[in-house]
Scaffold this motif. Structure first.
Motif, PDB file in Angstrom:
ATOM      1  N   PRO A 172       0.824  -1.268  -0.181  1.00 47.72           N
ATOM      2  CA  PRO A 172       0.190  -0.087   0.157  1.00 47.72           C
ATOM      3  C   PRO A 172       1.042   1.231  -0.060  1.00 47.72           C
ATOM      4  O   PRO A 172       1.843   1.312   0.433  1.00 47.72           O
ATOM      5  CB  PRO A 172      -0.926  -0.079   1.388  1.00 47.72           C
ATOM      6  N   ALA A 173       0.247   2.247  -0.228  1.00 48.65           N
ATOM      7  CA  ALA A 173       1.163   3.652  -0.234  1.00 48.65           C
ATOM      8  C   ALA A 173       1.423   4.041   1.028  1.00 48.65           C
ATOM      9  O   ALA A 173       2.601   4.427   1.405  1.00 48.65           O
ATOM     10  CB  ALA A 173       0.332   4.891  -0.854  1.00 48.65           C
ATOM     11  N   VAL A 174       0.603   3.704   2.245  1.00 48.72           N
ATOM     12  CA  VAL A 174       1.093   3.853   3.460  1.00 48.72           C
ATOM     13  C   VAL A 174       0.344   2.802   4.402  1.00 48.72           C
ATOM     14  O   VAL A 174      -0.735   2.444   3.865  1.00 48.72           O
ATOM     15  CB  VAL A 174       0.452   5.086   4.057  1.00 48.72           C
ATOM     16  N   SER A 175       0.928   2.156   5.272  1.00 50.04           N
ATOM     17  CA  SER A 175       0.140   1.222   6.033  1.00 50.04           C
ATOM     18  C   SER A 175       0.645   1.224   7.618  1.00 50.04           C
ATOM     19  O   SER A 175       1.490   2.037   8.058  1.00 50.04           O
ATOM     20  CB  SER A 175       0.706  -0.004   5.521  1.00 50.04           C
ATOM     21  N   PHE A 176      -0.175   0.986   8.351  1.00 52.64           N
ATOM     22  CA  PHE A 176      -0.026   1.010   9.789  1.00 52.64           C
ATOM     23  C   PHE A 176      -0.353  -0.603  10.393  1.00 52.64           C
ATOM     24  O   PHE A 176      -1.319  -1.029  10.002  1.00 52.64           O
ATOM     25  CB  PHE A 176      -1.154   1.847  10.542  1.00 52.64           C
ATOM     26  N   VAL A 177       0.672  -0.912  11.459  1.00 57.85           N
ATOM     27  CA  VAL A 177       0.534  -2.287  12.066  1.00 57.85           C
ATOM     28  C   VAL A 177       0.710  -1.948  13.552  1.00 57.85           C
ATOM     29  O   VAL A 177       1.584  -1.426  13.838  1.00 57.85           O
ATOM     30  CB  VAL A 177       1.580  -3.357  11.401  1.00 57.85           C
ATOM     31  N   ARG A 178      -0.118  -2.406  14.351  1.00 60.85           N
ATOM     32  CA  ARG A 178      -0.089  -2.398  15.733  1.00 60.85           C
ATOM     33  C   ARG A 178       1.165  -3.032  16.299  1.00 60.85           C
ATOM     34  O   ARG A 178       1.403  -4.051  15.752  1.00 60.85           O
ATOM     35  CB  ARG A 178      -1.473  -3.047  16.453  1.00 60.85           C
ATOM     36  N   ALA A 179       1.590  -2.599  17.246  1.00 61.66           N
ATOM     37  CA  ALA A 179       2.902  -3.012  17.910  1.00 61.66           C
ATOM     38  C   ALA A 179       2.642  -4.650  18.209  1.00 61.66           C
ATOM     39  O   ALA A 179       3.699  -5.359  18.065  1.00 61.66           O
ATOM     40  CB  ALA A 179       3.265  -2.077  18.922  1.00 61.66           C
ATOM     41  N   GLU A 180       1.451  -4.767  18.830  1.00 63.85           N
ATOM     42  CA  GLU A 180       1.558  -6.036  19.403  1.00 63.85           C
ATOM     43  C   GLU A 180       1.499  -7.270  18.263  1.00 63.85           C
ATOM     44  O   GLU A 180       1.698  -8.365  18.661  1.00 63.85           O
ATOM     45  CB  GLU A 180       0.126  -6.467  20.297  1.00 63.85           C
TER      46      GLU A 180
END
Length: 186
Positions: free
Chosen positions: A77-85
């Motif tokens: 993806p252009a931008v992504s976020f994944v939670r730390a856990e």
């Protein structure tokens, strides 16, 4: 012939200047996105990372970070976020999971239908929120599994309270600035 992630990694080593994705057993070479769409993606990602990093709640990445999804597709993806856990340590290669949040930004050569299809594929593979940003129309659309998409326009504030409680961004802050007048620096 259906290609695998190993084939993708081999091709990527042979042609490191090209971004590639593995979609349904075929390699797709990704073209440059265009200046405006990359600037918009960067503006979104910077605002998200500036909020996420001090709280140490996860990772924000750009368009070169790949994800090998449960369906064996490897997408970026252009931008992504994944939670730390879910991702305690950054992998050296592609992450073997679907990001919690993924963002696509329409470039001049993209079709809305293709981008929506990519977002829906991520949602089917476990992504909780997909966002489509269209700089041409100043429209931001938020997708979630099994719910109707929500659209935001200039003058509105984007929030994702179910995933990023407290984070917000003005839609109008995402667009590339126009420098009508400027003073020359001495």
């Amino acid at each position: 012939m259906s290609l695998t992630v190993k084939d993708l990694e081999k091709l990527q080593k042979q042609a490191p200047d090209y971004r590639m994705e593995l979609v349904n057993g075929s390699i797709r070479v990704m073209s440059p996105s265009g200046y405006e769409s990359d600037e918009v993606a960067f503006r979104f990602g910077r605002r998200l990372a500036d909020w996420v990093e001090p709280q140490r709640i996860g990772r924000v990445t750009g368009s070169s970070a790949g994800f090998t999804l449960p369906d064996s597709n490897t997408r970026a993806p252009a931008v992504s976020f994944v939670r730390a856990e879910r991702l305690r340590r950054a992998p050296r290669s592609c992450a073997q999971l679907a990001p919690d949040l993924m963002v696509e930004v329409k470039s001049p050569t993209d079709s809305i239908e293709d981008l929506e299809q990519k977002i829906n594929n991520f949602l089917q593979q476990g992504t909780r929120v997909g966002i489509l940003i269209n700089p041409e129309t100043h429209l931001v659309t938020v997708f979630r599994p099994d719910t109707e998409a929500i659209q935001f326009t200039d003058g509105e504030i984007l929030t994702v309270p179910d995933l990023l409680p407290g984070w917000q961004v003005q839609i109008s802050d995402l667009w590339s600035p126009v420098f009508d007048e400027f003073e020359e620096q001495e």
